[in-house]
Structure formats: C-alpha cells, structure tokens
Design a protein around this motif. Structure first.
Motif, PDB file in Angstrom:
ATOM      1  N   LEU A 105       0.873  -1.298   0.045  1.00 50.91           N
ATOM      2  CA  LEU A 105       0.046  -0.057   0.001  1.00 50.91           C
ATOM      3  C   LEU A 105       0.881   1.235  -0.153  1.00 50.91           C
ATOM      4  CD1 LEU A 105      -2.684   1.449   0.314  1.00 50.91           C
ATOM      5  CD2 LEU A 105      -2.672   1.085   2.833  1.00 50.91           C
ATOM      6  N   MET A 106       0.628   2.017  -0.888  1.00 49.87           N
ATOM      7  CA  MET A 106       1.536   3.408  -1.082  1.00 49.87           C
ATOM      8  C   MET A 106       0.381   4.365  -0.936  1.00 49.87           C
ATOM      9  SD  MET A 106       3.692   4.868  -4.176  1.00 49.87           S
ATOM     10  CE  MET A 106       5.139   3.767  -4.033  1.00 49.87           C
ATOM     11  N   HIS A 107       0.723   5.450  -0.098  1.00 55.69           N
ATOM     12  CA  HIS A 107      -0.094   6.669  -0.020  1.00 55.69           C
ATOM     13  C   HIS A 107       0.377   7.727  -0.956  1.00 55.69           C
ATOM     14  CE1 HIS A 107      -1.695  10.446   1.431  1.00 55.69           C
ATOM     15  NE2 HIS A 107      -2.525   9.715   2.193  1.00 55.69           N
ATOM     16  N   HIS A 108      -0.336   8.148  -1.964  1.00 57.65           N
ATOM     17  CA  HIS A 108       0.174   8.791  -3.204  1.00 57.65           C
ATOM     18  C   HIS A 108      -0.861   9.451  -3.762  1.00 57.65           C
ATOM     19  CE1 HIS A 108       3.246  10.356  -6.140  1.00 57.65           C
ATOM     20  NE2 HIS A 108       2.192   9.982  -7.013  1.00 57.65           N
ATOM     21  N   ASP A 109      -0.891  10.667  -4.303  1.00 54.41           N
ATOM     22  CA  ASP A 109      -1.761  11.447  -5.217  1.00 54.41           C
ATOM     23  C   ASP A 109      -1.162  11.191  -6.508  1.00 54.41           C
ATOM     24  OD1 ASP A 109      -3.332  13.414  -6.567  1.00 54.41           O
ATOM     25  OD2 ASP A 109      -4.041  14.175  -4.716  1.00 54.41           O
ATOM     26  N   VAL A 110      -2.061  10.621  -7.486  1.00 53.65           N
ATOM     27  CA  VAL A 110      -1.879  10.661  -8.994  1.00 53.65           C
ATOM     28  C   VAL A 110      -1.664  11.771  -9.848  1.00 53.65           C
ATOM     29  CG1 VAL A 110      -2.694   8.361  -9.186  1.00 53.65           C
ATOM     30  CG2 VAL A 110      -4.313  10.390  -9.421  1.00 53.65           C
ATOM     31  N   THR A 111      -2.129  12.960  -9.102  1.00 50.50           N
ATOM     32  CA  THR A 111      -1.750  14.289  -9.872  1.00 50.50           C
ATOM     33  C   THR A 111      -0.401  14.445  -9.771  1.00 50.50           C
ATOM     34  OG1 THR A 111      -2.339  15.626  -7.678  1.00 50.50           O
ATOM     35  CG2 THR A 111      -4.079  15.131  -9.181  1.00 50.50           C
ATOM     36  N   GLU A 112       0.566  13.801  -8.848  1.00 53.92           N
ATOM     37  CA  GLU A 112       2.001  13.838  -8.838  1.00 53.92           C
ATOM     38  C   GLU A 112       2.660  12.836  -9.582  1.00 53.92           C
ATOM     39  OE1 GLU A 112       3.573  16.554  -7.655  1.00 53.92           O
ATOM     40  OE2 GLU A 112       1.631  17.488  -6.970  1.00 53.92           O
ATOM     41  N   PRO A 113       3.805  12.918 -10.220  1.00 57.47           N
ATOM     42  CA  PRO A 113       4.344  11.684 -10.876  1.00 57.47           C
ATOM     43  C   PRO A 113       4.824  10.669  -9.687  1.00 57.47           C
ATOM     44  CG  PRO A 113       5.286  13.909 -11.699  1.00 57.47           C
ATOM     45  CD  PRO A 113       4.329  14.189 -10.399  1.00 57.47           C
ATOM     46  N   LEU A 114       4.869   9.611 -10.380  1.00 56.44           N
ATOM     47  CA  LEU A 114       5.323   8.355  -9.647  1.00 56.44           C
ATOM     48  C   LEU A 114       6.326   7.579 -10.226  1.00 56.44           C
ATOM     49  CD1 LEU A 114       4.582   6.476  -7.216  1.00 56.44           C
ATOM     50  CD2 LEU A 114       2.978   5.595  -8.668  1.00 56.44           C
ATOM     51  N   SER A 115       7.345   6.964  -9.608  1.00 59.81           N
ATOM     52  CA  SER A 115       8.421   6.070 -10.361  1.00 59.81           C
ATOM     53  C   SER A 115       8.494   4.959  -9.468  1.00 59.81           C
ATOM     54  CB  SER A 115       9.754   6.748 -10.248  1.00 59.81           C
ATOM     55  OG  SER A 115      10.754   5.975 -10.992  1.00 59.81           O
ATOM     56  N   VAL A 116       7.896   3.606 -10.182  1.00 59.24           N
ATOM     57  CA  VAL A 116       7.914   2.568  -9.877  1.00 59.24           C
ATOM     58  C   VAL A 116       7.966   1.532 -11.027  1.00 59.24           C
ATOM     59  CG1 VAL A 116       6.544   2.733  -7.677  1.00 59.24           C
ATOM     60  CG2 VAL A 116       5.302   2.278  -9.594  1.00 59.24           C
ATOM     61  N   ASP A 117       8.290   0.160 -10.440  1.00 59.50           N
ATOM     62  CA  ASP A 117       8.511  -0.904 -11.477  1.00 59.50           C
ATOM     63  C   ASP A 117       7.385  -1.627 -11.737  1.00 59.50           C
ATOM     64  OD1 ASP A 117      10.987   0.131 -12.277  1.00 59.50           O
ATOM     65  OD2 ASP A 117      11.941  -1.438 -10.668  1.00 59.50           O
TER      66      ASP A 117
END
Length: 323
Positions: free
Chosen positions: A58-70
């Motif tokens: 589980l990751m707390h993150h807002d998709v309006t901000e970029p994200l870097s994951v595999d």
C-alpha cells in the motif's frame, strides 16, 4: 503461480470501492499488487484482508503527482466517482482525471507496461441514443456541475488514445456503467447506497423527479471480471468497451427491491431532479460479449441482498442501523 505469469500490477485508486475488489482479485491470483491511493474517498478499511498479504503493498500517493515504480500493468481507477464527492472539489476532480491520466501514461511508457483506464458511462452525458453504443459521442454539458467529472473522463480518454497513436503505448479503455456492491461508501450519494442506507435507518426513501429515470446496475464482482478480461486482451484491442448490465431498471423499481429485501417500512418522497441528471442510462454490451466473452451473471436481487448485508453490518458497527 508460475514465476513467468506473476506480474507487478499497480492499481491507482486501489483503496476505493472498485479498486479494493480489484486488488483482492489480483492478489488472490498470486500477483504482486501495488495499491496507490490518496484516501480522499478510498478507505484503508477496504484493504483489511490484504494488508498482511506478502504480495500486497500500500502506497499513500496522489496521482496528480508523478510516480516512479517498476510495474508490468497499471489499472487507473483514481478519481472520485460519486457526484457528492467529485463536486466537493471540482478543480481537484478535473486535475485527478487529466493529470492522473498523464502521470499513469508516462509511467506506463517508462515501464513498457499495459495501462487500463477506468472511464465511465458519464462520457455519454444525458444521451439521445439508447442504449448507448461505444460509437455514440454523447451529449455532455461542458460547464455544468457534473462536467468536472464528465469532461475530465472524456479528456482522459483523449490522452489515452493520443499516447497510443503517438507513442505506441498498449492501452485499454473501459466505460463503466452503474456498479454496486459491498464497500460502497454509505454517504456517497449514489442511488443504491442512498436507498439502502435510508431503508436500513428507517428514513424516507428519496426519489428524484418521478423516479422513472432508468439505470442499469451491475454487481461489483461481474464488473471486476470484465476489467481483468479487458487487460488480458491482445494488443490490437484498445476499446473503448462498455461494461455494465444491459438490464434496465427504473429508480422506483430499485427502491421497491430495496424495501422488499430490507423489510423496511420507509415511505417514498420525491425531490426535484438534479441538474444534468441523465433520464436513461443503459449500455450496449455487444462488444463486451464478442471481445471479452463477458456478460453479467449476478441477478439484481441477489446482488442487492449481498449489498444490504454489508451495509447492515457497517451501520450496526457505527450504532446507526435499524433495531
């Protein structure tokens, strides 16, 4: 699961009503699932059964901000979907649809991943064609109270197809019609949750207009199955594809089913129709039948019984259910 078939799958909006069911199904299949949510409308409680699973993150993150994951696949379900929630902060709603789509598409490009957009029947607006096929371009008010959601989702579809044409990205777009089931928010203002909560609390059942406007209600398990089948289709299949229940029901008929299932003595009251509220909403699912070999299997009353049992339990936990 064989190692080669185990995937890293991200579900944006994974703590929401639909997202949590999708995370559950994907985790049960043995995939590594990354649930991303900002918890504006999602709930950590929806994920209780998953938090101890080794393949779930589980990751707390807002998709309006970029994200870097595999990741290998991305399901983009991130956006408030009920009028009460998306009209509370309409600018944020539009940003979530548009900036969220851009960030998920860019993430998919970097990972050479497939990405599925959970679009909506609201792209058809208040339709003049019935039932609505995917070729219908809709009748949407671009400056109305609902347009933050309607036009945001329409623009997200534009972005998905432009990324596909311009960058060769593997996209999937589904248009979701009215869906219901356990984990709906009790105060989200949607038809099924409204009617059930009012009936369980013994409150008056609210019908807007004469209650003869129609919707098609699809149980959540059927909907999730269709989304997963869409993700598995070949690269030549992009959509959009309608997923929903083609069996039409008036709001008054739905209210009567809820009263029958709950045994409530609530009475019906009528209020004016909200602005731009569609009079009819029903999917043409010919494409889903042919391409996905899918159609709903859960009967309406059966699904309502399961949903009533869920709301009865959570309202009892909050001390507000009927005696």
């Amino acid at each position: 699961m064989h190692r080669k078939s185990r995937k890293k799958i991200m579900v944006a909006g994974g703590a929401g009503f639909l997202g949590s069911h999708l995370c559950e199904r994907l985790t049960a299949q043995g995939h590594d699932v990354l649930c991303v949510d900002n918890f504006i409308t999602g709930a950590r409680d929806n994920l209780d059964t998953l938090l101890s699973e080794p393949g779930f993150t589980l990751m707390h993150h807002d998709v309006t901000e970029p994200l870097s994951v595999d990741v290998d696949e991305i399901y983009n379900l991130a956006c408030p979907a009920s009028p009460i929630h998306y009209q509370r902060d309409p600018v944020r709603t539009t940003k979530t649809s548009i900036l969220g789509a851009i960030n998920m598409l860019d993430l998919a490009r970097r990972n050479d991943a497939r990405v599925l957009q959970a679009s909506t029947s609201e792209v058809y607006g208040d339709p003049e064609v019935h039932p609505q096929p995917e070729e219908y371009r809709g009748r949407v008010n671009p400056i109305g109270l609902r347009s933050c959601y309607d036009e945001g989702k329409r623009c997200a579809e534009t972005l998905f197809f432009d990324y596909h044409r311009q960058h060769g990205l593997a996209i999937k777009v589904v248009r979701i019609f009215n869906t219901y089931g356990p984990r709906m928010h009790p105060n989200d203002g949607r038809v099924v949750s409204n009617l059930i909560v009012q009936a369980l609390r013994g409150e008056s059942i609210t019908l807007y207009g004469d209650g003869q406007q129609t919707r098609s209600f699809c149980y959540v398990d059927d909907l999730i199955e269709a989304m997963m089948r869409m993700m598995r289709t070949g690269p030549e299949i992009t959509g959009p594809i309608n997923i929903g229940n083609p069996s039409e029901c008036t709001i008054r008929q739905m209210a009567q089913i809820v009263l029958d299932v709950t045994g409530s003595s609530s009475t019906l009251v009528h209020l004016p129709l909200p602005p731009d509220d569609p009079k009819q909403r029903c999917p043409d699912i010919t494409r889903a039948r042919e391409i996905l070999e899918w159609e709903p299997t859960v009967a309406l009353r059966q699904g309502i019984e399961k949903t009533v049992a869920y709301f009865d339990r959570i309202l009892a936990d909050r001390g507000s259910a009927r005696s």
